[in-house]
Design a protein around this motif. Structure first.
Motif, PDB file in Angstrom:
ATOM      1  N   GLY A 288     -11.849  -2.656  -6.142  1.00 23.86           N
ATOM      2  CA  GLY A 288     -12.888  -3.348  -5.378  1.00 23.86           C
ATOM      3  C   GLY A 288     -13.500  -4.492  -6.157  1.00 23.86           C
ATOM      4  O   GLY A 288     -13.731  -5.574  -5.608  1.00 23.86           O
ATOM      5  N   ARG A 289     -13.784  -4.268  -7.451  1.00 25.13           N
ATOM      6  CA  ARG A 289     -14.346  -5.344  -8.273  1.00 25.13           C
ATOM      7  C   ARG A 289     -13.359  -6.496  -8.439  1.00 25.13           C
ATOM      8  O   ARG A 289     -13.743  -7.677  -8.381  1.00 25.13           O
ATOM      9  CB  ARG A 289     -14.754  -4.804  -9.638  1.00 25.13           C
ATOM     10  CG  ARG A 289     -16.134  -4.228  -9.626  1.00 25.13           C
ATOM     11  CD  ARG A 289     -16.647  -3.984 -11.047  1.00 25.13           C
ATOM     12  NE  ARG A 289     -17.208  -2.642 -11.060  1.00 25.13           N
ATOM     13  CZ  ARG A 289     -16.672  -1.584 -11.654  1.00 25.13           C
ATOM     14  NH1 ARG A 289     -15.587  -1.706 -12.361  1.00 25.13           N
ATOM     15  NH2 ARG A 289     -17.242  -0.413 -11.578  1.00 25.13           N
ATOM     16  N   ALA A 290     -12.087  -6.178  -8.677  1.00 21.79           N
ATOM     17  CA  ALA A 290     -11.072  -7.224  -8.838  1.00 21.79           C
ATOM     18  C   ALA A 290     -10.939  -8.048  -7.550  1.00 21.79           C
ATOM     19  O   ALA A 290     -10.831  -9.279  -7.596  1.00 21.79           O
ATOM     20  CB  ALA A 290      -9.734  -6.606  -9.213  1.00 21.79           C
ATOM     21  N   PHE A 291     -10.951  -7.381  -6.410  1.00 25.39           N
ATOM     22  CA  PHE A 291     -10.859  -8.095  -5.136  1.00 25.39           C
ATOM     23  C   PHE A 291     -12.079  -8.981  -4.924  1.00 25.39           C
ATOM     24  O   PHE A 291     -11.957 -10.126  -4.457  1.00 25.39           O
ATOM     25  CB  PHE A 291     -10.703  -7.100  -3.981  1.00 25.39           C
ATOM     26  CG  PHE A 291     -10.579  -7.766  -2.643  1.00 25.39           C
ATOM     27  CD1 PHE A 291      -9.402  -8.381  -2.264  1.00 25.39           C
ATOM     28  CD2 PHE A 291     -11.649  -7.794  -1.764  1.00 25.39           C
ATOM     29  CE1 PHE A 291      -9.284  -9.006  -1.038  1.00 25.39           C
ATOM     30  CE2 PHE A 291     -11.548  -8.417  -0.537  1.00 25.39           C
ATOM     31  CZ  PHE A 291     -10.363  -9.018  -0.174  1.00 25.39           C
ATOM     32  N   ALA A 292     -13.262  -8.468  -5.252  1.00 21.55           N
ATOM     33  CA  ALA A 292     -14.493  -9.253  -5.094  1.00 21.55           C
ATOM     34  C   ALA A 292     -14.479 -10.477  -6.004  1.00 21.55           C
ATOM     35  O   ALA A 292     -14.889 -11.575  -5.589  1.00 21.55           O
ATOM     36  CB  ALA A 292     -15.707  -8.382  -5.384  1.00 21.55           C
ATOM     37  N   ASP A 293     -13.997 -10.333  -7.236  1.00 15.37           N
ATOM     38  CA  ASP A 293     -13.904 -11.476  -8.150  1.00 15.37           C
ATOM     39  C   ASP A 293     -12.946 -12.530  -7.603  1.00 15.37           C
ATOM     40  O   ASP A 293     -13.219 -13.727  -7.651  1.00 15.37           O
ATOM     41  CB  ASP A 293     -13.453 -11.025  -9.540  1.00 15.37           C
ATOM     42  CG  ASP A 293     -14.517 -10.202 -10.261  1.00 15.37           C
ATOM     43  OD1 ASP A 293     -15.693 -10.262  -9.848  1.00 15.37           O
ATOM     44  OD2 ASP A 293     -14.141  -9.496 -11.230  1.00 15.37           O
TER      45      ASP A 293
ATOM     46  N   PRO B 146     -12.881   5.956  -9.677  1.00 20.62           N
ATOM     47  CA  PRO B 146     -12.927   4.824 -10.623  1.00 20.62           C
ATOM     48  C   PRO B 146     -11.844   3.782 -10.345  1.00 20.62           C
ATOM     49  O   PRO B 146     -12.081   2.588 -10.494  1.00 20.62           O
ATOM     50  CB  PRO B 146     -12.722   5.481 -11.991  1.00 20.62           C
ATOM     51  CG  PRO B 146     -13.109   6.898 -11.805  1.00 20.62           C
ATOM     52  CD  PRO B 146     -12.791   7.227 -10.379  1.00 20.62           C
ATOM     53  N   LEU B 147     -10.678   4.230  -9.926  1.00 19.07           N
ATOM     54  CA  LEU B 147      -9.603   3.298  -9.592  1.00 19.07           C
ATOM     55  C   LEU B 147     -10.004   2.435  -8.397  1.00 19.07           C
ATOM     56  O   LEU B 147      -9.817   1.214  -8.413  1.00 19.07           O
ATOM     57  CB  LEU B 147      -8.312   4.053  -9.281  1.00 19.07           C
ATOM     58  CG  LEU B 147      -7.129   3.210  -8.833  1.00 19.07           C
ATOM     59  CD1 LEU B 147      -6.682   2.302  -9.967  1.00 19.07           C
ATOM     60  CD2 LEU B 147      -6.007   4.102  -8.376  1.00 19.07           C
ATOM     61  N   ALA B 148     -10.581   3.049  -7.383  1.00 19.45           N
ATOM     62  CA  ALA B 148     -11.030   2.298  -6.208  1.00 19.45           C
ATOM     63  C   ALA B 148     -12.127   1.316  -6.590  1.00 19.45           C
ATOM     64  O   ALA B 148     -12.172   0.187  -6.076  1.00 19.45           O
ATOM     65  CB  ALA B 148     -11.521   3.262  -5.136  1.00 19.45           C
ATOM     66  N   SER B 149     -12.996   1.721  -7.509  1.00 19.13           N
ATOM     67  CA  SER B 149     -14.058   0.824  -7.970  1.00 19.13           C
ATOM     68  C   SER B 149     -13.466  -0.378  -8.694  1.00 19.13           C
ATOM     69  O   SER B 149     -13.893  -1.522  -8.487  1.00 19.13           O
ATOM     70  CB  SER B 149     -15.003   1.593  -8.880  1.00 19.13           C
ATOM     71  OG  SER B 149     -15.953   0.737  -9.436  1.00 19.13           O
ATOM     72  N   THR B 150     -12.469  -0.151  -9.532  1.00 13.25           N
ATOM     73  CA  THR B 150     -11.811  -1.242 -10.257  1.00 13.25           C
ATOM     74  C   THR B 150     -11.117  -2.197  -9.291  1.00 13.25           C
ATOM     75  O   THR B 150     -11.225  -3.426  -9.426  1.00 13.25           O
ATOM     76  CB  THR B 150     -10.803  -0.676 -11.264  1.00 13.25           C
ATOM     77  OG1 THR B 150     -11.478   0.239 -12.122  1.00 13.25           O
ATOM     78  CG2 THR B 150     -10.156  -1.768 -12.081  1.00 13.25           C
TER      79      THR B 150
END
Length: 152
Positions: free
Chosen positions: A56-61, A50-54
C-alpha cells in the motif's frame, strides 16, 4: 498488538453476524459470513498485514509521484509525442508509397495487394413455376403447400 486486536475483533464480529444468520435459518448467508469473518484472523496469523502495508505504501508513493512530479509528466508527454510522430510518419510514408507506385501497376492486373478482393454475391433464389421464390427448403415447401390446401 493493535493489529492483532483489530483483526480478532473483526473476526469475532463476523462470527456473531454469521451466528445471527444461522439462527434465522439463512444457512447459505451464514456460511458466507463465517468464511469472510475468518479472513482477518488468517491474514494476521500468516503475517500478511505487514506485506499489505508495504504494498500500500509503495503504491501510494508511486501514485503521488505520478500526479505531482513534473519529471513524470515530461516523460508522459515525450511518450505521447513520439507515438504521435511515429504513427504520423508511417501513415504519411505509406500514403506516399501508394501514390508513387499507383502509375507503375498495369490497369488490368486485378485488385490492389493492400485491398482485399471483393467476395462474390451469393446466388439469388430462383423463381418457381407458380411465381413463388425458392427459399432453399425444397420438399418442405411442397409439403407446406399440400397441408395448406387440406386446411391443416
Amino acid at each position: 498488538m493493535l493489529t492483532a486486536a483489530i483483526s480478532f475483533l473483526l473476526t469475532a464480529g463476523g462470527v456473531a453476524v454469521a451466528g445471527l444468520r444461522a439462527r434465522q435459518r439463512r444457512l447459505r448467508s451464514a456460511t458466507r459470513w463465517f468464511a469472510v469473518a475468518l479472513l482477518p484472523a488468517g491474514l494476521y496469523l500468516t503475517g500478511l498485514f505487514p506485506l499489505a502495508s508495504t504494498i500500500g505504501r509503495a503504491f501510494a508513493d508511486w501514485a503521488t509521484r505520478l500526479v505531482f512530479d513534473p519529471r513524470v509528466w515530461t516523460g508522459v508527454a515525450l511518450l505521447g509525442v513520439s507515438a504521435a510522430l511515429l504513427l504520423a510518419t508511417t501513415r504519411w510514408g505509406a500514403r506516399r508509397d501508394a501514390v508513387e507506385s499507383a502509375p507503375e501497376r498495369p490497369a488490368a492486373a486485378g485488385p490492389a495487394p493492400d485491398r482485399p478482393a471483393v467476395a462474390p454475391a451469393p446466388p439469388k433464389p430462383k423463381k418457381r413455376a407458380g411465381g413463388k421464390q425458392d427459399d432453399g427448403l425444397g420438399d418442405f415447401a411442397d409439403i407446406e403447400e399440400i397441408l395448406r390446401k387440406r386446411g391443416i
